[in-house]
Design a protein around this motif. Structure first.
Motif, short mmCIF file in Angstrom:
data_model
loop_
_atom_site.label_atom_id
_atom_site.label_comp_id
_atom_site.label_asym_id
_atom_site.label_seq_id
_atom_site.Cartn_x
_atom_site.Cartn_y
_atom_site.Cartn_z
N ILE A 32 0.83 -1.20 0.00
CA ILE A 32 0.00 0.00 0.00
C ILE A 32 0.87 1.26 0.00
O ILE A 32 0.48 2.30 -0.51
CB ILE A 32 -0.97 0.00 1.22
CG1 ILE A 32 -2.04 1.08 1.05
CG2 ILE A 32 -0.22 0.21 2.52
CD1 ILE A 32 -3.14 1.01 2.10
N SER A 33 2.08 1.14 0.58
CA SER A 33 2.98 2.29 0.62
C SER A 33 4.00 2.27 -0.51
O SER A 33 4.76 3.23 -0.66
CB SER A 33 3.72 2.33 1.98
OG SER A 33 4.47 1.14 2.18
N ASN A 34 4.00 1.21 -1.31
CA ASN A 34 4.92 1.12 -2.45
C ASN A 34 4.32 0.17 -3.48
O ASN A 34 4.83 -0.92 -3.72
CB ASN A 34 6.29 0.63 -1.99
CG ASN A 34 7.38 0.85 -3.04
OD1 ASN A 34 7.08 1.23 -4.16
ND2 ASN A 34 8.62 0.60 -2.67
N PRO A 35 3.22 0.57 -4.11
CA PRO A 35 2.44 -0.35 -4.94
C PRO A 35 3.15 -0.86 -6.18
O PRO A 35 2.77 -1.90 -6.73
CB PRO A 35 1.21 0.48 -5.32
CG PRO A 35 1.62 1.90 -5.15
CD PRO A 35 2.60 1.90 -4.03
N THR A 36 4.20 -0.18 -6.62
CA THR A 36 4.88 -0.61 -7.84
C THR A 36 5.99 -1.64 -7.58
O THR A 36 6.54 -2.20 -8.51
CB THR A 36 5.50 0.59 -8.58
OG1 THR A 36 6.50 1.20 -7.75
CG2 THR A 36 4.43 1.61 -8.92
N THR A 38 7.01 -5.03 -6.83
CA THR A 38 6.49 -6.40 -6.78
C THR A 38 7.32 -7.30 -5.87
O THR A 38 6.90 -8.41 -5.54
CB THR A 38 6.45 -7.01 -8.19
OG1 THR A 38 7.78 -6.99 -8.75
CG2 THR A 38 5.52 -6.21 -9.09
N GLY A 39 8.51 -6.85 -5.45
CA GLY A 39 9.34 -7.65 -4.55
C GLY A 39 9.01 -7.47 -3.09
O GLY A 39 9.59 -8.13 -2.23
N LYS A 40 8.05 -6.58 -2.79
CA LYS A 40 7.67 -6.33 -1.40
C LYS A 40 6.51 -7.24 -1.02
O LYS A 40 5.39 -7.07 -1.51
CB LYS A 40 7.28 -4.86 -1.21
CG LYS A 40 7.00 -4.48 0.25
CD LYS A 40 6.67 -3.00 0.40
CE LYS A 40 6.52 -2.63 1.86
NZ LYS A 40 6.14 -1.21 2.04
N ARG A 41 6.78 -8.19 -0.14
CA ARG A 41 5.75 -9.13 0.30
C ARG A 41 5.74 -9.15 1.83
O ARG A 41 6.45 -9.91 2.47
CB ARG A 41 6.02 -10.54 -0.25
CG ARG A 41 6.16 -10.58 -1.77
CD ARG A 41 6.34 -12.00 -2.31
NE ARG A 41 7.37 -12.75 -1.58
CZ ARG A 41 8.68 -12.63 -1.81
NH1 ARG A 41 9.13 -11.78 -2.71
NH2 ARG A 41 9.54 -13.36 -1.13
N ASN A 42 4.96 -8.24 2.40
CA ASN A 42 4.82 -8.19 3.85
C ASN A 42 3.50 -7.51 4.18
O ASN A 42 2.70 -7.18 3.29
CB ASN A 42 6.00 -7.45 4.49
CG ASN A 42 6.07 -5.98 4.13
OD1 ASN A 42 5.26 -5.46 3.36
ND2 ASN A 42 7.05 -5.28 4.67
N GLU A 43 3.25 -7.33 5.45
CA GLU A 43 2.07 -6.59 5.91
C GLU A 43 2.53 -5.48 6.83
O GLU A 43 3.57 -5.58 7.49
CB GLU A 43 1.11 -7.52 6.65
CG GLU A 43 0.49 -8.60 5.78
CD GLU A 43 -0.41 -9.53 6.59
OE1 GLU A 43 -1.59 -9.66 6.22
OE2 GLU A 43 0.07 -10.10 7.60
N GLN A 44 1.74 -4.40 6.90
CA GLN A 44 2.03 -3.33 7.83
C GLN A 44 0.75 -2.95 8.56
O GLN A 44 -0.35 -3.14 8.06
CB GLN A 44 2.64 -2.13 7.13
CG GLN A 44 1.78 -1.47 6.07
CD GLN A 44 2.57 -0.47 5.22
OE1 GLN A 44 3.68 -0.75 4.78
NE2 GLN A 44 1.99 0.70 5.00
N ILE A 45 0.94 -2.43 9.77
CA ILE A 45 -0.20 -2.12 10.61
C ILE A 45 -1.06 -1.04 9.96
O ILE A 45 -0.55 -0.09 9.35
CB ILE A 45 0.27 -1.71 12.03
CG1 ILE A 45 -0.87 -1.76 13.02
CG2 ILE A 45 0.97 -0.36 12.00
CD1 ILE A 45 -0.42 -1.66 14.47
N LYS A 46 -2.36 -1.20 10.06
CA LYS A 46 -3.30 -0.26 9.45
C LYS A 46 -3.36 1.03 10.27
O LYS A 46 -3.20 1.01 11.49
CB LYS A 46 -4.69 -0.89 9.36
CG LYS A 46 -5.72 -0.07 8.60
CD LYS A 46 -7.04 -0.81 8.50
CE LYS A 46 -8.08 0.00 7.73
NZ LYS A 46 -9.37 -0.72 7.62
N ASP A 47 -3.59 2.14 9.59
CA ASP A 47 -3.74 3.41 10.29
C ASP A 47 -4.86 3.32 11.32
O ASP A 47 -5.90 2.72 11.08
CB ASP A 47 -4.06 4.54 9.30
CG ASP A 47 -2.85 4.93 8.47
OD1 ASP A 47 -1.73 4.50 8.81
OD2 ASP A 47 -3.03 5.66 7.48
N GLY A 48 -4.62 3.93 12.48
CA GLY A 48 -5.60 3.89 13.55
C GLY A 48 -4.92 4.02 14.90
O GLY A 48 -3.73 4.38 14.98
N ALA A 49 -5.66 3.71 15.97
CA ALA A 49 -5.15 3.90 17.32
C ALA A 49 -3.92 3.06 17.61
O ALA A 49 -2.95 3.53 18.22
CB ALA A 49 -6.25 3.59 18.33
#
Length: 222
Positions: A32-36, A38-49
């Motif tokens: 979501i922070s680097n959509p182009t 294709t070598g990035k395969r991870n998850e990051q915490i969603k915006d919020g509290a």
């Protein structure tokens, strides 16, 4: 001159709180922070509290850490972000963007910082690998420990094959853009601090004068 620095950042209570926040948080695809990329395969915490609290815990720890401040000479620090890698996830060799938007301002991205939050024995793979020419330096640090390294250095996160790699990352604009100049200035400051009790006041003062004059020569204007 050492271009990166390893240091202990978080205590056991802080690590436990960050793990708890991660366990109860919502996550999104890291691309979501680097959509182009294709070598990035991870998850990051969603915006919020949970994202705000976790980022604030780490940011305050960085601000109070002498090793971080002496080495990074920070002007601005992005709010740290939790990321996680499950089996099969990794981040292929890449370099970080030179400039990053932070709200209404944009910072120059001089340094990257990875903060390890999982017990290294709890997962296989997932090492941070920094490339410098033909040299590959691999890092898989204890929970609560961090590494600072130049953001222009090619690096990767090896694929996780077991368990979960939980970490956080942030980016820093330094007072000094050039990595070699920054390392020299920070090393002089560290020597002056560590050797203060072993040298005369005059020698200590001379070390600081040299450090501050180099900072004037190489540093950005306030």
């Amino acid at each position: 001159m050492n271009m990166y620095r390893l240091f202990e950042l978080l205590n056991a209570d802080q690590v436990a709180r960050l793990r708890a926040l991660a366990h109860g948080a919502a996550w999104v695809d890291g691309r979501i922070s680097n959509p182009t990329n294709t070598g990035k395969r991870n998850e990051q915490i969603k915006d919020g509290a949970a994202r705000e609290e976790s980022g604030t815990i780490i940011a305050k720890a960085l601000g109070a850490n002498p090793t971080f401040n002496d080495f990074a000479l920070p002007v601005a620090v992005a709010l740290p972000l939790l990321s996680r890698y499950s089996p099969g996830m990794g981040y292929a060799l890449h370099g970080d963007n030179a400039y990053l938007p932070l709200g209404k301002v944009t910072i120059r991205n001089d340094l990257a910082c990875t903060i390890f939050l999982a017990d290294p024995a709890s997962y296989d793979g997932g090492a941070l690998v920094i490339h410098s020419g033909d040299v590959r330096a691999s890092f898989k640090l204890p929970a609560g420990h961090a590494i600072l390294y130049p953001a222009n250095t090619p690096h990767e996160v090896e694929a996780v094959t077991r368990g979960e790699r939980l970490a956080a990352f942030t980016f820093i604009q330094s007072r000094i853009a050039d990595p070699a100049h920054r390392a020299s200035v920070s090393e002089l400051g560290i020597i002056a601090r560590d050797e203060r009790e072993h040298v005369s006041p005059a020698v200590h003062a001379r070390l600081l004068v040299v450090q501050q004059n180099l900072l004037r020569e190489w540093g950005d204007a306030p």
